[in-house]
Design an enzyme around this catalytic site. Structure first.
Site, short mmCIF file in Angstrom:
data_model
loop_
_atom_site.label_atom_id
_atom_site.label_comp_id
_atom_site.label_asym_id
_atom_site.label_seq_id
_atom_site.Cartn_x
_atom_site.Cartn_y
_atom_site.Cartn_z
N GLU A 19 -35.86 7.74 20.14
CA GLU A 19 -34.52 7.86 19.56
C GLU A 19 -34.12 6.45 19.15
OE1 GLU A 19 -29.87 8.85 20.41
OE2 GLU A 19 -31.12 7.81 21.86
N ASP B 161 -35.02 7.62 25.23
CA ASP B 161 -33.61 7.54 24.84
C ASP B 161 -33.20 6.11 24.50
OD1 ASP B 161 -30.85 8.70 24.72
OD2 ASP B 161 -30.54 7.33 26.40
#
Length: 719
Positions: A451, A398
């Site tokens: 990401e 993330d």
């Protein structure tokens, strides 16, 4: 000595091993001292329970002393007000942590940290127990407190080791016991901290760590693990993104446990044909409203769904069903809850001391100090723990962009340049490369998905070529452009045609995943269906066309739960998806389409073998902005049948629409989002179509097609 004993009795810093436990006297006997505040009496017994000596209470409250005339092992018989306890003396045992392990952690070795820290079951001789170990270099004193000692900070001070590590072996501590560390900071404050390397935790909002089971889980997925071969021909990758706590809930609106999720979620994913489940972060997190993205227990599955073994059973069941499991993993930041990593030993330890480096102002969280080897060892160890211990097939990392740039979310003057004066976080870059290197080396075939929302070059390039070494990267640009296009009224789309086509300019620069994720259905936007323009019929038609365009577009696929059946509302992490919508035929049609898209992906090598290679794609129609039509061919680099995808993104059908194709002969329509099966008007190209030997769109042949309204069709060349 009396000063040391008094300090221990007062819970102050002192060397417990210097004065507690057995000490050899000049006459060959052993004197034993025990600190047990609140005990009424105490004796020394042999392993069979025979009394060896009675201990006397000393002048220092809580300290008992006794003398052993014989050599050999002994145990303590402690008389408490409510019970009698028989247990070995923890201060009779030598250190159990190998110094070489501690040096490896100090050099950034995640595997060494996994083996050394946390609550580890082991035997000292024939005595079972738990070794507690942590890193707290600024602490004056650390004690372990828990159910086994009445949470008394005086009872079990730990042994200090090199490099700021602390350890203590406690005999006969049972699995399930709750515990924390009482950390005395340099200024004398006593901080109650959860174990950063706890493998199990209490159910939030409670915050204690839990001693895990000593049993080894019996995996049954050997065949799956053996087939996870990175050298094999790449197969299709279609990911169903799931928030485990809200996919479906029980009758009391509580999250399902892992066995129930296995019973319900796995058959559902099988039915729809997804290859992988990607779980939003299930690393333990104090605040459910963070969706797991503010974790504190990077080694523990959240207790919201049951035990760690329950999670292992879930993964095992996924693998038996042929489904991979990817974990959304957060190494960019952590929250500042008092029981967590913030100021762990009274000083900035896991985070930077300077808030210009150590605080995310956007999220009010703290940033890991990637320049400290022990911190990167902690993060690397977490990643390896999930992959090795839980057999996970991938990590989606993330907020990588926030890690890569020192000025992320900061104005001028609010950030500290790197050693070369630049904005790049060189320590984070080194960490991410080490993460991908460790995983690729130790667990080949495991996915690492970034990401990363900027144009940082080489996210999926090899580390040897200067890249970060991820296997995949989310294509955020494609998502923003195409979703923005689809949200427009069809009458306006002709002026924004490049939003559909621009993604092919860079589609093969990285190994991309096309994400329609949870981020697209929150904060008042509504579900994907609700974001489409027009009346209900057109909304469904738009979303069907969009999903089929996505499945044909180069790149692997990710779809957040609920989109597959057309959830109208925003995703709400505190309640179940709106499963009642499947009472409606159009919602069932949407769900059937997603299943058929995955089936087409699995059986059509042209859709996946060349999905990251430019030779796997050819435009046929890229510039028909006036009609909002685009068409392209997907090729199988191994010579299999090509596939033509055509999207008409206006409500106006087109008859006798000419499209160039690369192969002469018969082409068959294999999917049409306007089919009545999905809730469409059933306009299309039934049966087979023969090419005409007329050059068009750079191809030697052409097809005459009927393009249904607001629809995507697939046609495949026949042998």
């Amino acid at each position: 000595m009396s000063q040391t004993l008094q300090a221990l009795a007062d819970g102050l810093p002192a060397d417990a091993f210097a004065v507690l436990g057995p000490k050899l006297l000049a006459d060959g006997r052993r004197q034993v001292r025990v600190l047990a505040p609140g005990a009424e009496a105490m004796g020394l017994i042999d392993p069979r329970g025979k009394l060896l000596a009675r201990m006397q209470a000393s002048a220092i409250d809580g300290v008992f002393e006794g003398t052993l005339a014989v050599d050999g092992p002994y145990r303590l018989r402690i008389v408490w007000p409510d019970r009698v306890q028989e247990v070995e003396d923890p201060y009779a045992f030598a250190a159990t942590l190998d110094e070489s392990l501690l040096l490896q952690i100090a050099a950034g070795d995640g595997q060494a940290l996994r083996r050394a820290l946390g609550a580890q079951h082991l035997h000292c001789g024939d005595v079972p127990g738990v070794r507690f170990a942590l890193w707290a270099p600024h602490a004056q004193r650390v004690a372990v407190v828990g159910d086994f000692n009445g949470w008394d900070v005086r009872r079990h001070p730990m042994r200090q080791r090199i490099g700021g590590f602390w350890e203590l072996f406690l005999p006969r501590v049972d699995a399930g016991a709750r515990y924390k560390y009482a950390v005395t900071a340099a200024d004398g404050r006593v901080l109650l901290k959860a174990d950063p390397v706890a493998r199990q935790t209490e159910l939030p909002p409670a915050t204690a760590s839990v001693v895990p089971s000593a049993a080894t889980f019996a995996w049954t997925d050997a065949a799956w693990m053996a087939n996870r071969d990175p050298a094999a021909v790449p197969g299709p990758l279609s990911i169903y993104e799931v928030h485990a706590a809200s996919w479906r809930r029980d009758g009391h609106n509580q999250p399902l446990d892992w066995p129930t999720l296995a019973e319900q979620l796995i058959p559902y994913v099988q039915q729809l044909g997804f290859t992988h489940i990607e779980l939003l972060p299930i690393t333990e997190h104090p605040f459910g409203g963070s969706w797991g993205y503010q974790p504190l227990g990077l080694y523990a599955p959240t207790a919201r769904h049951g035990s760690p073994d329950g999670f292992a059973q879930f993964v095992d069941a996924c693998h038996r069903a042929g489904i991979g499991v990817i974990l959304d993993w957060v190494s960019a930041h952590f929250p500042d809850d008092a029981h967590g990593l913030a100021q762990f030993d009274g000083a900035a330890l896991y985070e930077h001391a300077d808030p210009r480096e150590g605080m995310h102002r956007d999220w009010n969280t703290l940033i890991y100090n990637y320049g400290r080897p022990e911190v990167t060892a902690y993060l690397l160890g977490s990643a390896l723990e999930w992959i090795e211990h839980y057999h996970l097939d991938g990590l989606r990392v993330d907020a990588v962009a926030s890690m890569l740039y020192r000025d992320y979310g900061r104005a001028e003057g609010e950030w500290v340049p790197n050693a070369h004066g630049g904005r790049e976080n060189l320590e984070a870059v080194a960490f991410l490369r080490q993460l991908n290197r460790d995983i690729a080396t130790q667990f080949p075939g495991v996915l690492t998905i970034a990401e990363e929302s900027t144009a940082w070059p080489g996210v999926t390039a090899a580390i040897s070529d200067g890249g970060l070494g991820f296997t995949h990267k989310w294509n955020m640009g494609w998502m923003h452009d195409t979703l923005g296009y689809m949200q427009r009224d069809p009458a306006e789309r002709a002026h924004h045609h490049s939003q559909l086509t621009f993604g092919l300019v860079y589609a093969f620069d990285e190994r991309f995943v096309l994400p329609l994720s949870h981020d697209e259905v929150v904060h008042g936007t509504g579900g994907l269906l609700g974001q489409m323009p027009g009346d209900d019929w057109r909304r469904f038609a738009n979303l069907r066309a969009y999903l089929a365009l996505m499945w044909a577009h180069p790149g692997d696929k990710l779809l957040f739960m609920g989109a597959e059946f057309g959830q109208w509302a925003d995703w709400n992490h505190d309640q179940s998806l709106d499963w009642h919508l499947l009472d409606g035929a159009r919602h069932r049609g949407m769900q059937q389409l997603v299943g058929d898209l995955n089936a087409a992906l699995r059986r059509t090598p042209a859709l996946y073998r060349g999905t990251h290679r430019a030779e796997g794609f050819d435009w046929s129609v890229a510039d028909d902005a006036r009609n909002s039509v685009l068409a392209f061919v997907r090729h199988d680099p191994d010579g299999g049948a090509p596939l033509l995808a055509v999207s008409n993104l206006t409500p106006q059908p087109h008859h006798d629409y000419h499209v160039g194709v690369p192969r002469a002969g018969l082409w068959r329509e294999i999917l049409n989002t306007d089919s009545a099966h999905y809730g469409g008007s059933n306009l299309g190209n039934s049966g087979r179509l023969a090419t005409e030997p007329v050059g068009m769109h750079g191809h030697a042949q052409r097809l005459r097609l009927t393009l249904p309204p607001l629809a995507t069709i697939y046609l495949q060349a026949e042998k």
